[in-house]
Design an enzyme around this catalytic site. Sequence first.
Site, short mmCIF file in Angstrom:
data_model
loop_
_atom_site.label_atom_id
_atom_site.label_comp_id
_atom_site.label_asym_id
_atom_site.label_seq_id
_atom_site.Cartn_x
_atom_site.Cartn_y
_atom_site.Cartn_z
N TYR A 119 -76.89 -96.19 67.40
CA TYR A 119 -76.67 -97.65 66.27
C TYR A 119 -75.76 -98.25 66.57
CZ TYR A 119 -75.81 -99.92 62.14
OH TYR A 119 -75.58 -100.88 61.31
N GLU A 207 -75.88 -106.52 64.59
CA GLU A 207 -76.31 -105.35 64.41
C GLU A 207 -77.78 -105.20 65.06
OE1 GLU A 207 -79.11 -103.89 61.24
OE2 GLU A 207 -77.96 -102.01 61.02
#
Length: 396
Positions: A119, A207
Site C-alpha cells: 500500500y 492512492e
Amino acid sequence: MNIHEYQAKEVLKGFGAPVASGVPITQVSEAEAAARQLPGPLYVVKSQIHAGGRGKGKFKELGPDAKGGVRLAKSVEEVVQHATEMLGNTLVTAQTGDAGKQVNRLYIEDGADIDRELYLSILVDRAVGRVAFVASTEGGMDIETVAHETPEKIITVAIDPLEGVTEADAGKLCDALELDGQARTDGMSLFPILYKAFTEKDMSLLEINPLIVMTDGRLRVLDAKVSFDGNALFRHDDIKALRDESEEDAKEIEASKYDLAYVALDGDIGCMVNGAGLAMATMDIIKLYGKEPANFLDVGGGADKAKVTAAFKIITADPAVKGILVNIFGGIMKCDVIAEGVVAAVKEVGLKVPLVVRLEGTNVDKGKAILNDSGLAITAADDLDDAAKKIVAAVG
Ligand code: ADP
Ligand code: MG
C-alpha cells in the site's frame, strides 16, 4: 475532482511511473480488439467507477455468487465474456452505498504476476502541515482492516516542501515496504516521481493500492485512485478535461454551474446558509437536535437573487429533503436579497415541505417583511438554536 483509474494511470505514466498497458472500452464489441492489443496470456477486466473496493464488489443484477468488479481472464474469449456480464450493470462496493454505480466503462489491462501487494499513498497531512507518504506492506483489498486492527503496520513519511523527496525519505519508504534488489532500485526512483506528479498536478490524494512487487522483482502501479484540489483546477486544463460528469452527483454539477459550494449528504433537512463556517455550525446543530442534514450549502457572500433561486431549486429537487432550513447572517450578503430569492424560488417551484428561515444582520427587517408579505407558509426563527429546533420539530 476525482478521475478514473485508467486516467490516473495515464497521468502517472506521463511522469514516468511503471504502469501496465491497458485499453479502456465502453462497448462489449470493443473488448476483443482491446485484449488483442495486450501481450496476454493473463488479462484483467476492471470496472471504471469513481469508487474503490471494486474487486470485492458485487453486481446487483448478477446475484451474490457472481464474480466482482475486477476480474482475471486467461484468454481473449474470457475477456469478452466478462465484459458482456459487467458493462451496463450496477456494481455495489463498500464505497458506493447500497445504490451502487453503473459500470459504463471497463479497463482491459495486462495481467501481472504478483509476488507482493503493498500500500502506498500520498496525501496532505494536516497534523504536520506537509505532504506525506503513507506506506504499508499489507496492501491489497483489506487496507481498512489493517488500519483498524494493526495500525502499527502503517508508516507515514512527511516530506519537507523545500527539499522534496530526499534519498533518506525514499530509503525509509523502501524499508517500510521491505523492498530490496530491483524493487528497491525501482522504489528509489518511483517515490520522487509520484511526489512530483502529486505536487505539479495539485492532487489532494494519490492512492496506489496495490503497488506490487512482481515475480521478476520489479515494481508496478497496479491500482491508482487520484483526487485533485478543485480550487487549483483552473491551472490544469489537461486535468479538467478528464472530468466525468456521469460519475458525479447531478445536484453538485448543477450547483457548480452557479458557483455554489454544495455537497450532497444523506440526511433529510436541506440547508441554505451563507459562509462555510456558519454552514458547518448549522449542520452540527441539526445533528445536535437529532436529525441529519441533506446537504452542505454555502451560497457565498456575493450571492444575488438568481443564485439564491438556483440554490433553493437544487435543495427542493432532492426527494430526500423533508424540510428546509435557511440560515443567513447578512454581512456582505443582504437579508432582503436572500428573502427575495427564497420567495421567487418558492413561487417558481412550489413548497411541499416545511421551511424555517432565520435571518440576522444587514437589512434584516426588510428581509423579514418580504417573507411576511409573501403569504407563503414560512416559519420565522429568532436564532440558530430556535431555527434548528423548529425545523427538526416540523420534520418530525
Ligand atoms: P479495487 O481496489 O477497486 O478492488 P484493484 O485495482 O486494486 O481494485 O484490484 C483488486 C485486486 O485485483 C488487486 O489487489 C489485485 O490483486 C488484482 N489485480 C488488479 N489489477 C491487476 C492486474 N493488472 N494484474 C493482476 N492482478 C490485478
Ligand atoms: Mg485497489
